[in-house]
Design a protein around this motif. Structure first.
Motif, PDB file in Angstrom:
ATOM      1  N   ALA A  67      53.422 -29.555 -22.778  1.00  0.00           N
ATOM      2  CA  ALA A  67      52.956 -28.368 -22.080  1.00  0.00           C
ATOM      3  C   ALA A  67      52.569 -28.717 -20.643  1.00  0.00           C
ATOM      4  O   ALA A  67      52.735 -27.922 -19.727  1.00  0.00           O
ATOM      5  N   LYS A  68      52.076 -29.918 -20.450  1.00  0.00           N
ATOM      6  CA  LYS A  68      51.505 -30.262 -19.137  1.00  0.00           C
ATOM      7  C   LYS A  68      52.461 -31.010 -18.222  1.00  0.00           C
ATOM      8  O   LYS A  68      52.259 -31.056 -17.016  1.00  0.00           O
ATOM      9  N   GLY A  69      53.455 -31.646 -18.777  1.00  0.00           N
ATOM     10  CA  GLY A  69      54.395 -32.387 -17.935  1.00  0.00           C
ATOM     11  C   GLY A  69      53.763 -33.641 -17.366  1.00  0.00           C
ATOM     12  O   GLY A  69      52.838 -34.209 -17.948  1.00  0.00           O
ATOM     13  N   ILE A  70      54.240 -34.044 -16.204  1.00  0.00           N
ATOM     14  CA  ILE A  70      53.722 -35.260 -15.572  1.00  0.00           C
ATOM     15  C   ILE A  70      52.321 -35.012 -15.042  1.00  0.00           C
ATOM     16  O   ILE A  70      52.101 -34.094 -14.259  1.00  0.00           O
ATOM     17  N   GLU A  71      51.378 -35.822 -15.462  1.00  0.00           N
ATOM     18  CA  GLU A  71      50.006 -35.694 -14.976  1.00  0.00           C
ATOM     19  C   GLU A  71      49.656 -36.905 -14.115  1.00  0.00           C
ATOM     20  O   GLU A  71      50.394 -37.899 -14.076  1.00  0.00           O
ATOM     21  N   ASP A  72      48.484 -36.755 -13.491  1.00  0.00           N
ATOM     22  CA  ASP A  72      48.019 -37.745 -12.536  1.00  0.00           C
ATOM     23  C   ASP A  72      48.148 -39.209 -12.950  1.00  0.00           C
ATOM     24  O   ASP A  72      48.722 -40.038 -12.268  1.00  0.00           O
ATOM     25  N   ARG A  73      47.560 -39.478 -14.085  1.00  0.00           N
ATOM     26  CA  ARG A  73      47.488 -40.873 -14.513  1.00  0.00           C
ATOM     27  C   ARG A  73      48.856 -41.388 -14.988  1.00  0.00           C
ATOM     28  O   ARG A  73      49.160 -42.553 -14.851  1.00  0.00           O
ATOM     29  N   THR A  74      49.657 -40.480 -15.534  1.00  0.00           N
ATOM     30  CA  THR A  74      51.018 -40.875 -15.915  1.00  0.00           C
ATOM     31  C   THR A  74      51.732 -41.402 -14.682  1.00  0.00           C
ATOM     32  O   THR A  74      52.406 -42.425 -14.716  1.00  0.00           O
ATOM     33  N   ARG A  75      51.580 -40.630 -13.600  1.00  0.00           N
ATOM     34  CA  ARG A  75      52.269 -40.990 -12.370  1.00  0.00           C
ATOM     35  C   ARG A  75      51.821 -42.359 -11.875  1.00  0.00           C
ATOM     36  O   ARG A  75      52.625 -43.215 -11.519  1.00  0.00           O
ATOM     37  N   LYS A  76      50.496 -42.581 -11.887  1.00  0.00           N
ATOM     38  CA  LYS A  76      49.970 -43.859 -11.389  1.00  0.00           C
ATOM     39  C   LYS A  76      50.462 -45.034 -12.226  1.00  0.00           C
ATOM     40  O   LYS A  76      50.875 -46.068 -11.698  1.00  0.00           O
ATOM     41  N   ASP A 118      63.752 -32.126 -15.665  1.00  0.00           N
ATOM     42  CA  ASP A 118      63.813 -31.948 -14.226  1.00  0.00           C
ATOM     43  C   ASP A 118      62.554 -32.436 -13.544  1.00  0.00           C
ATOM     44  O   ASP A 118      62.590 -33.100 -12.509  1.00  0.00           O
ATOM     45  N   GLU A 119      61.436 -32.100 -14.141  1.00  0.00           N
ATOM     46  CA  GLU A 119      60.155 -32.479 -13.556  1.00  0.00           C
ATOM     47  C   GLU A 119      59.987 -34.003 -13.538  1.00  0.00           C
ATOM     48  O   GLU A 119      59.525 -34.575 -12.558  1.00  0.00           O
ATOM     49  N   ILE A 120      60.402 -34.646 -14.617  1.00  0.00           N
ATOM     50  CA  ILE A 120      60.284 -36.106 -14.644  1.00  0.00           C
ATOM     51  C   ILE A 120      61.150 -36.708 -13.546  1.00  0.00           C
ATOM     52  O   ILE A 120      60.706 -37.569 -12.785  1.00  0.00           O
ATOM     53  N   SER A 121      62.394 -36.226 -13.446  1.00  0.00           N
ATOM     54  CA  SER A 121      63.268 -36.800 -12.413  1.00  0.00           C
ATOM     55  C   SER A 121      62.707 -36.601 -11.030  1.00  0.00           C
ATOM     56  O   SER A 121      62.716 -37.520 -10.225  1.00  0.00           O
ATOM     57  N   SER A 122      62.228 -35.371 -10.760  1.00  0.00           N
ATOM     58  CA  SER A 122      61.804 -35.155  -9.377  1.00  0.00           C
ATOM     59  C   SER A 122      60.439 -35.743  -9.102  1.00  0.00           C
ATOM     60  O   SER A 122      60.221 -36.333  -8.039  1.00  0.00           O
ATOM     61  N   ALA A 123      59.526 -35.663 -10.054  1.00  0.00           N
ATOM     62  CA  ALA A 123      58.181 -36.186  -9.785  1.00  0.00           C
ATOM     63  C   ALA A 123      58.185 -37.711  -9.682  1.00  0.00           C
ATOM     64  O   ALA A 123      57.407 -38.299  -8.940  1.00  0.00           O
ATOM     65  N   LEU A 124      59.047 -38.361 -10.432  1.00  0.00           N
ATOM     66  CA  LEU A 124      59.009 -39.819 -10.461  1.00  0.00           C
ATOM     67  C   LEU A 124      60.221 -40.472  -9.798  1.00  0.00           C
ATOM     68  O   LEU A 124      60.320 -41.695  -9.748  1.00  0.00           O
ATOM     69  N   ALA A 125      61.121 -39.639  -9.281  1.00  0.00           N
ATOM     70  CA  ALA A 125      62.361 -40.167  -8.715  1.00  0.00           C
ATOM     71  C   ALA A 125      63.021 -41.137  -9.690  1.00  0.00           C
ATOM     72  O   ALA A 125      63.284 -42.303  -9.391  1.00  0.00           O
TER      73      ALA A 125
END
Ligand code: GDP
Length: 519
Positions: A127-136, A167-174
């Motif tokens: 439901a939430k997709g990529i979150e702050d800490r996931t990204r870090k 899509d969100e994973i690809s764009s948020a994390l390249a």
């Protein structure tokens, strides 16, 4: 004359090592809090019939267990329960799942643990997709090119559309995303997965072809197969592409998809860089890297457990190793293996495995152990702390004890320790303030030393590197802002980023580092 039994010629070792490392999978799970890491860990361990599991992943409630509680568990079970590594067998592979601390104030600890894995499973809340800490955490993996497998969890709830998530994973994390499975049904209707590689439905009980979920699946698959990247092992190994799995840890859907994939293509032990050469995992000579220290696990014995990842060769009980930082021999009398079921395994370990080595402070984070070669692994870093506090001792009579305690806890990586060159009281540096609470509690609980913290005029610390004479001159001119770290390396403390930049500009012959490689 039975002493020759163990003297296996090294030529015979190569095939054993090749076979053993091919079936090692050493990984960590990274996620934003609440995405489902604990639940997934449990399900994975259950699927693997965990040989042994650690206290703090068993259930959330148990996380609050006191140290003595889990020491009690150890005694009751007559085994060594250690919170840092869980080993289990699945699909013919031996998995080592390394636990990382949940709170971001312990990110340095997480980073060090990630230096010891070969892949990471990134858990995302559907439901939430990529979150702050996931990204870090992902960025940390990227720095080390760690291959990432993605598990989109909580598909049994209201979730975002799979295409949107990919899509969100690809764009948020390249990062390229290749769906490995596809969800069949959504939310309360979530029934299972379709394996795109094997072209198989994992749905039980089976659904009628006319079931709206099957109709939706057929439509979506057509689109997915036309529009989305397919899995490419090379890109995955290089950390450029992530295979994506859909599931529900809670409902135990998609968990074996994930494990099967790790068996099929989860990377075996990687090669590791040293200062002088790259150590290949299939080399026969033993090498190991200490990536974590845990002290005072038994309060009655001031011992410390060093967690070492085997990087090559075969480790056996009773072996003598070279501790390359000091050049000394190190006898491996009582290495603790975290797999206890198979007796033979308990006597030896191979690349990818983690062993606990009890010691009294000889071993430090970043240390290398070898069968004799003079090697030093690189890549275990210290980050410049962002919070610097002076330690205020409540009882002046305990200064000596404090000194020893701070050294031990800093060696363990609880905080970084800086001793001002002008003789002022020690300064501790942390990335997150929770580390200060831990330091205070442990000093009091384990050493009987009560302390407080005072602010300092410093907000930045940088390791200063340069020509010896120039360094000495600089240290003399800036004496009140100079300190030595745990290894005696000089550190410059600055009040602000502006001050730091100015100092660097005025001293072009010196370099100021915000990351220090240990070892
Ligand atoms: P962590 O903080 O990442 O370790 O997350 P937990 O595993 O503790 O899960 C957080 C919350 O989400 C708990 O209440 C879990 O029961 C719930 N949860 C975990 N996985 C799922 C799932 O697949 N579906 C649903 N509906 N809830 C889940």
């Amino acid at each position: 004359m039975d002493f020759a039994v163990n003297a296996e010629p090294s030529t015979d070792l190569a095939p054993t090592i090749a076979r053993e490392i091919a079936r090692r999978r050493t990984f960590a799970i990274i996620s934003h809090p609440d995405a489902g890491k604990t639940t997934l860990t449990e399900r994975i361990l259950r699927a693997g019939g965990a040989i042994q599991m650690a206290g703090n992943v068993r259930a959330k409630g148990e996380r609050r267990r006191t140290r003595s509680d889990w020491m009690g568990i150890e005694r009751d079970r007559g085994i060594s329960v250690v919170t840092s590594v869980m080993t289990f067998e699945y699909g013919g592979c031996i998995f080592n799942l390394l636990d990382t601390p949940g709170h971001e104030d312990f990110s340095e600890d997480t980073y060090r643990t990630l230096t010891a894995v070969d892949s990471a499973v990134m858990v995302i809340d559907a439901a939430k997709g990529i979150e702050d800490r996931t990204r870090k955490l992902f960025e940390i993996c990227r720095l080390r090119d760690i291959p990432i497998v993605t598990f989109i969890n909580k598909m049994d709830r209201e979730a975002q559309d799979p295409f949107t998530l990919l899509d969100e994973i690809s764009s948020a994390l390249a990062l390229d995303t290749a769906p490995a499975t596809w969800p069949v049904g959504r939310a309360a209707q979530f029934a299972g997965t379709y394996d795109l590689r094997e072209r198989q439905l994992h749905v039980s009980p089976p659904l009628e072809q006319s079931d709206p979920r099957m109709v939706q699946l057929a439509e979506e698959l057509e689109l997915a197969e036309a529009a989305l990247p397919t899995f490419d092992r090379e890109s995955f190994n290089a950390g450029h592409l992530t295979p994506v799995f859909f599931g529900s840890a809670m409902k135990e859907i998609g968990v074996t998809d994930l494990l099967d994939a790790l068996v099929a293509f989860g990377p075996p032990p990687r090669d590791q860089a040293t200062e002088t050469r790259t150590v290949r995992a299939d080399e026969t000579g033993l090498t190991a890297l200490v990536f974590k220290i845990q002290a005072n696990m038994d309060p009655n014995h001031r011992d410390r457990m060093a967690f070492a990842r085997i990087c090559s060769g075969r480790l056996e009980r009773g072996m003598r190793l070279k501790h390359t930082r000091t050049g000394k021999q190190f006898a491996l009398h009582t290495p603790q293996f975290f797999f206890a079921r198979d007796r033979q395994l308990a006597e030896e370990a191979f690349a990818g495995d983690v062993v606990g080595i009890p010691n009294h402070g000889t071993l430090r984070i970043g240390d290398t152990l070898t069968a004799g070669e003079d090697l030093r692994f690189t890549g275990v870093p210290h980050f410049a702390p962002e919070i610097l506090r002076r330690v205020r001792l409540d009882d002046a009579m305990k200064a000596k004890k404090l000194r020893q305690a701070l050294t031990e806890l800093a060696e363990e990586g609880v905080v970084q320790l800086f001793r001002p060159q002008d003789g002022a009281p020690p300064i501790v540096g942390v990335v997150g303030t929770l580390q200060l609470d831990v330091l205070q509690a442990r000093l009091s609980g384990e050493y009987g030393v009560s302390i407080g913290f005072e602010s300092t005029p410093y907000n930045l610390a940088r390791w200063v590197v340069g020509d010896k004479t120039k360094l000495e001159l600089f240290a003399m001119a800036n004496r009140s802002a100079m300190a030595d770290d745990l290894d005696g390396d000089p550190v410059f403390l600055a009040g602000s980023a502006f001050m730091m930049r100015r100092t660097a500009e005025m001293n072009p012959d010196l370099t100021f580092h915000d990351i220090k490689q240990i070892g």
